[in-house]
Design a protein around this motif. Structure first.
Motif, PDB file in Angstrom:
ATOM      1  N   ASN A  34       0.825  -1.210   0.000  1.00  0.00           N
ATOM      2  CA  ASN A  34       0.000   0.000   0.000  1.00  0.00           C
ATOM      3  C   ASN A  34       0.857   1.256   0.000  1.00  0.00           C
ATOM      4  O   ASN A  34       0.529   2.245  -0.670  1.00  0.00           O
ATOM      5  N   ASP A  35       1.967   1.223   0.767  1.00  0.00           N
ATOM      6  CA  ASP A  35       2.880   2.365   0.802  1.00  0.00           C
ATOM      7  C   ASP A  35       3.487   2.612  -0.571  1.00  0.00           C
ATOM      8  O   ASP A  35       3.594   3.763  -1.013  1.00  0.00           O
ATOM      9  N   SER A  40       3.932   5.980  -5.235  1.00  0.00           N
ATOM     10  CA  SER A  40       3.865   6.017  -6.697  1.00  0.00           C
ATOM     11  C   SER A  40       2.894   7.100  -7.174  1.00  0.00           C
ATOM     12  O   SER A  40       3.204   7.886  -8.069  1.00  0.00           O
ATOM     13  N   GLU A  41       1.728   7.128  -6.560  1.00  0.00           N
ATOM     14  CA  GLU A  41       0.728   8.143  -6.912  1.00  0.00           C
ATOM     15  C   GLU A  41       1.227   9.546  -6.572  1.00  0.00           C
ATOM     16  O   GLU A  41       1.071  10.478  -7.361  1.00  0.00           O
ATOM     17  N   LEU A  47       4.979   2.270 -10.464  1.00  0.00           N
ATOM     18  CA  LEU A  47       5.182   1.411  -9.303  1.00  0.00           C
ATOM     19  C   LEU A  47       6.438   0.558  -9.492  1.00  0.00           C
ATOM     20  O   LEU A  47       7.188   0.312  -8.532  1.00  0.00           O
ATOM     21  N   SER A  48       6.697   0.151 -10.710  1.00  0.00           N
ATOM     22  CA  SER A  48       7.862  -0.692 -10.996  1.00  0.00           C
ATOM     23  C   SER A  48       9.173   0.021 -10.659  1.00  0.00           C
ATOM     24  O   SER A  48      10.145  -0.617 -10.235  1.00  0.00           O
ATOM     25  N   THR A  49       9.219   1.330 -10.818  1.00  0.00           N
ATOM     26  CA  THR A  49      10.417   2.102 -10.483  1.00  0.00           C
ATOM     27  C   THR A  49      10.687   2.031  -8.984  1.00  0.00           C
ATOM     28  O   THR A  49      11.818   1.807  -8.550  1.00  0.00           O
ATOM     29  N   LEU A  50       9.646   2.215  -8.187  1.00  0.00           N
ATOM     30  CA  LEU A  50       9.796   2.142  -6.728  1.00  0.00           C
ATOM     31  C   LEU A  50      10.137   0.723  -6.276  1.00  0.00           C
ATOM     32  O   LEU A  50      10.975   0.535  -5.393  1.00  0.00           O
ATOM     33  N   PHE A  51       9.510  -0.254  -6.907  1.00  0.00           N
ATOM     34  CA  PHE A  51       9.790  -1.648  -6.565  1.00  0.00           C
ATOM     35  C   PHE A  51      11.258  -1.973  -6.848  1.00  0.00           C
ATOM     36  O   PHE A  51      11.919  -2.638  -6.056  1.00  0.00           O
TER      37      PHE A  51
END
Length: 153
Positions: A34-35, A40-41, A47-51
């Motif tokens: 969720n974080d 990401s938003e 989201l893939s960049t943060l992952f």
């Protein structure tokens, strides 16, 4: 501190990605799915960049860790001076394997390559406390100190 408060400390710019992830890690001991979506938003990045960032850096975790994270150095100096025996002692005392957390959520055991404290090898770290020149029985003593600290809180 809650998630939105952390985000408000940063401009919504992708250059703050790592700093935000580090703040989430520091405040919540891990970064939840969720974080990741929330960040990401906020930053407007995939989201893939943060992952990718969260899985690249060893200091970041996507899994919840125990209140006490015990890190045992198994670098060359520590290994030669008996870190494996200490790792085995902690595994047996906590009934977990490396990189697992006890069912009560109190302890996580991590084995790390090097903590840069070779002069006091073998080294065990519990949260921010360093225990150098660890001998047989040190693992059990560290666990007992942590349990005592948890009772005092």
């Amino acid at each position: 501190m809650d998630a939105n408060t952390i985000l408000k400390n940063f401009e919504p710019d992708k250059r703050h990605s790592l700093a935000i992830l580090q703040d989430f890690q520091r405040n919540f001991s891990y970064i939840s799915e969720n974080d990741l979506h929330l960040i990401s938003e906020y930053l407007g990045i995939p989201l893939s960049t943060l992952f990718s960032l969260a899985t690249f850096y060893k200091s970041l975790s996507l899994e919840k860790k125990g209140a006490f994270v015990i890190k045992v150095c198994d670098g060359t100096a520590c290994h030669i001076r008996g870190s494996v025996a200490i790792i085995d002692e902690i595994k047996k005392a906590l009934n977990i394997n490396e990189f697992e957390t006890t069912p009560d959520g109190l302890f996580t055991l991590e084995v790390v390559n090097c903590v840069g404290s070779c002069a006091m090898a073998p080294v065990v770290i519990c949260n921010e406390d360093y225990f150098g020149n660890a001998k047989k029985g040190a693992g059990r003593n560290i666990i007992d100190k942590c349990k005592e600290a948890a009772r005092d809180e």
